[in-house]
Design an enzyme around this catalytic site. Sequence first.
Site, PDB file in Angstrom:
ATOM      1  N   ARG A 172      -8.519 -18.201 -10.244  1.00 26.26           N
ATOM      2  CA  ARG A 172      -8.619 -16.933  -9.480  1.00 26.26           C
ATOM      3  C   ARG A 172      -7.760 -15.840 -10.108  1.00 26.26           C
ATOM      4  NH1 ARG A 172     -11.787 -20.035  -8.403  1.00 26.26           N
ATOM      5  NH2 ARG A 172     -12.292 -20.985  -6.413  1.00 26.26           N
ATOM      6  N   SER A 224     -11.814 -18.605   1.580  1.00 26.36           N
ATOM      7  CA  SER A 224     -10.445 -19.136   1.522  1.00 26.36           C
ATOM      8  C   SER A 224      -9.447 -17.993   1.479  1.00 26.36           C
ATOM      9  CB  SER A 224     -10.278 -20.001   0.271  1.00 26.36           C
ATOM     10  OG  SER A 224     -11.106 -21.136   0.373  1.00 26.36           O
ATOM     11  N   GLU A 294      -5.169 -15.541  -1.602  1.00 27.30           N
ATOM     12  CA  GLU A 294      -6.237 -15.360  -2.599  1.00 27.30           C
ATOM     13  C   GLU A 294      -6.919 -14.017  -2.336  1.00 27.30           C
ATOM     14  OE1 GLU A 294      -8.835 -18.721  -3.330  1.00 27.30           O
ATOM     15  OE2 GLU A 294     -10.565 -17.399  -3.496  1.00 27.30           O
TER      16      GLU A 294
HETATM   17  C1  LIG Z   1     -17.840 -17.288   3.409  1.00 26.44           C
HETATM   18  C2  LIG Z   1     -17.159 -17.048   2.087  1.00 26.44           C
HETATM   19  C3  LIG Z   1     -17.106 -18.056   1.143  1.00 26.44           C
HETATM   20  C4  LIG Z   1     -16.474 -17.838  -0.089  1.00 26.44           C
HETATM   21  N1  LIG Z   1     -16.463 -18.857  -0.992  1.00 26.44           N
HETATM   22  C5  LIG Z   1     -15.891 -18.647  -2.194  1.00 26.44           C
HETATM   23  C6  LIG Z   1     -15.881 -19.672  -3.182  1.00 26.44           C
HETATM   24  O1  LIG Z   1     -16.419 -20.765  -2.991  1.00 26.44           O
HETATM   25  N2  LIG Z   1     -15.270 -19.434  -4.348  1.00 26.44           N
HETATM   26  C7  LIG Z   1     -14.676 -18.240  -4.620  1.00 26.44           C
HETATM   27  O2  LIG Z   1     -14.151 -18.072  -5.724  1.00 26.44           O
HETATM   28  N3  LIG Z   1     -14.672 -17.257  -3.716  1.00 26.44           N
HETATM   29  C8  LIG Z   1     -15.260 -17.424  -2.520  1.00 26.44           C
HETATM   30  N4  LIG Z   1     -15.243 -16.426  -1.598  1.00 26.44           N
HETATM   31  C9  LIG Z   1     -14.516 -15.168  -1.901  1.00 26.44           C
HETATM   32  C10 LIG Z   1     -15.351 -14.077  -2.573  1.00 26.44           C
HETATM   33  O3  LIG Z   1     -16.731 -14.242  -2.286  1.00 26.44           O
HETATM   34  C11 LIG Z   1     -15.137 -14.042  -4.081  1.00 26.44           C
HETATM   35  O4  LIG Z   1     -13.785 -13.791  -4.409  1.00 26.44           O
HETATM   36  C12 LIG Z   1     -16.026 -12.988  -4.741  1.00 26.44           C
HETATM   37  O5  LIG Z   1     -15.949 -13.130  -6.135  1.00 26.44           O
HETATM   38  C13 LIG Z   1     -15.641 -11.554  -4.372  1.00 26.44           C
HETATM   39  O6  LIG Z   1     -16.683 -10.699  -4.824  1.00 26.44           O
HETATM   40  P1  LIG Z   1     -16.945  -9.299  -4.129  1.00 26.44           P
HETATM   41  O7  LIG Z   1     -18.027  -8.617  -4.836  1.00 26.44           O
HETATM   42  O8  LIG Z   1     -17.127  -9.474  -2.673  1.00 26.44           O
HETATM   43  O9  LIG Z   1     -15.565  -8.593  -4.434  1.00 26.44           O
HETATM   44  P2  LIG Z   1     -14.709  -7.664  -3.470  1.00 26.44           P
HETATM   45  O10 LIG Z   1     -14.211  -8.476  -2.317  1.00 26.44           O
HETATM   46  O11 LIG Z   1     -15.446  -6.437  -3.163  1.00 26.44           O
HETATM   47  O12 LIG Z   1     -13.476  -7.347  -4.427  1.00 26.44           O
HETATM   48  C14 LIG Z   1     -12.573  -8.395  -4.782  1.00 26.44           C
HETATM   49  C15 LIG Z   1     -11.620  -7.868  -5.864  1.00 26.44           C
HETATM   50  O13 LIG Z   1     -12.363  -7.615  -7.050  1.00 26.44           O
HETATM   51  C16 LIG Z   1     -12.235  -6.246  -7.445  1.00 26.44           C
HETATM   52  N5  LIG Z   1     -13.525  -5.839  -7.997  1.00 26.44           N
HETATM   53  C17 LIG Z   1     -14.734  -5.819  -7.378  1.00 26.44           C
HETATM   54  N6  LIG Z   1     -15.690  -5.402  -8.224  1.00 26.44           N
HETATM   55  C18 LIG Z   1     -15.077  -5.132  -9.399  1.00 26.44           C
HETATM   56  C19 LIG Z   1     -15.522  -4.668 -10.668  1.00 26.44           C
HETATM   57  N7  LIG Z   1     -16.803  -4.378 -10.893  1.00 26.44           N
HETATM   58  N8  LIG Z   1     -14.617  -4.524 -11.660  1.00 26.44           N
HETATM   59  C20 LIG Z   1     -13.316  -4.811 -11.456  1.00 26.44           C
HETATM   60  N9  LIG Z   1     -12.822  -5.243 -10.270  1.00 26.44           N
HETATM   61  C21 LIG Z   1     -13.692  -5.410  -9.257  1.00 26.44           C
HETATM   62  C22 LIG Z   1     -11.883  -5.506  -6.164  1.00 26.44           C
HETATM   63  O14 LIG Z   1     -11.219  -4.285  -6.430  1.00 26.44           O
HETATM   64  C23 LIG Z   1     -10.981  -6.527  -5.487  1.00 26.44           C
HETATM   65  O15 LIG Z   1      -9.681  -6.498  -6.029  1.00 26.44           O
HETATM   66  C24 LIG Z   1     -15.876 -16.589  -0.371  1.00 26.44           C
HETATM   67  C25 LIG Z   1     -15.954 -15.563   0.576  1.00 26.44           C
HETATM   68  C26 LIG Z   1     -16.592 -15.779   1.786  1.00 26.44           C
HETATM   69  C27 LIG Z   1     -16.692 -14.651   2.766  1.00 26.44           C
END
Ligand SMILES: Cc1cc2nc3c(=O)[nH]c(=O)nc-3n(C[C@H](O)[C@H](O)[C@H](O)COP(=O)(O)OP(=O)(O)OC[C@H]3O[C@@H](n4cnc5c(N)ncnc54)[C@H](O)[C@@H]3O)c2cc1C
Length: 305
Positions: A172, A224, A294
Amino acid sequence: MIAAARHRELRGELTHDAPLAPLTSWRAGGHADRLYRPADLEDLREFLRGLSDDEPVLWLGLGSNLLVRDGGVRGTVIATHARLDGLECVGEAGVRAGAGVPGAKLARFAARAGLVGAEFFAGIPGTVGGALAMNAGAFGGETWRVVRRAQTIERSGNVEWFDVDAFETGYRHVAARDAGERWFVAAEFGFAAGGDPQELHRRTRDLLANRAHSQPTGVASCGSVFRNPPGDYAGRLIEAAGLKGLRCGGAQVSEKHGNFILNTGAATAADIETLMTTVQERVAQQTGIRLVPEVRIVGKAEVRT
Ligand SMILES: Cc1cc2nc3c(=O)[nH]c(=O)nc-3n(C[C@H](O)[C@H](O)[C@H](O)COP(=O)(O)OP(=O)(O)OC[C@H]3O[C@@H](n4cnc5c(N)ncnc54)[C@H](O)[C@@H]3O)c2cc1C
């Protein structure tokens, strides 16, 4: 601030005082001073070039790993979901995906093309950009293990492709080795050819069904909340500390999985953050281990009146 005169050519959508709660999976938190949804990459370049140097910028994918505090975010939030949304097969068993493509869509696309190794993206309810920023992983797969190269943009609007070794990646964790300020706009992933699309779809469905037994689904959460400490699981430590079901306002530690905090309906970001702190303190008291979030926490706590 945005230098309006320099933005004559913009084709995206700019919203002032934009509520962010509907754009995050916790469904909580305040407003952004400005929210920009670019029309495409060229439009995004134009927009960034027009920002003043001191304008804070926050990137938002699907908000599935983000706690936006109740006082909201100063500056500009750039929302990529469904905007930087290119998706195509490239080279030997490769897929090029824009930062705004949801992980589940990437998994489906690769499966349809018979490409093996993208199934885990179905378990990540975020965008490709968020997965790149977080090195998201699920079901034993991890984003940067399948990245061939990544395309980034800088505040100057400069767009460039980088090989994987330009980034330091871990659990992560992702950082540009040269510490430059740049954000992801696309990536090329490498998978294995020769898979059977139906079998790949079935495998993905099974993985998701198994997960639904152990994790809450259909409730507002951020997945998480804490990183797993070395050699252990945050969820196990939280459960062992007797914290499942603990509440703060509308926020509750899931009864099903200790590392999930749910918004049971009307949680504020402060409820969620206070509950996170309580969990950290209680686990530290009992085990000596300080859990590290996280989820990314952004914005101001004080609500503007
Ligand atoms: C029900 C549920 C289950 C999940 N299961 C998992 C899992 O199994 N494994 C896991 O790793 N995660 C999991 N997650 C967490 C999450 O889905 C991941 O961390 C995912 O990668 C976040 O993507 P996002 O587009 O929603 O990012 P956001 O939440 O919108 O942003 C997360 C971070 O990334 C940055 N960011 C976003 N886009 C960009 C970009 N284009 N360039 C640079 N920085 C950027 C943001 O500024 C922020 O700091 C889960 C979440 C939920 C709600």
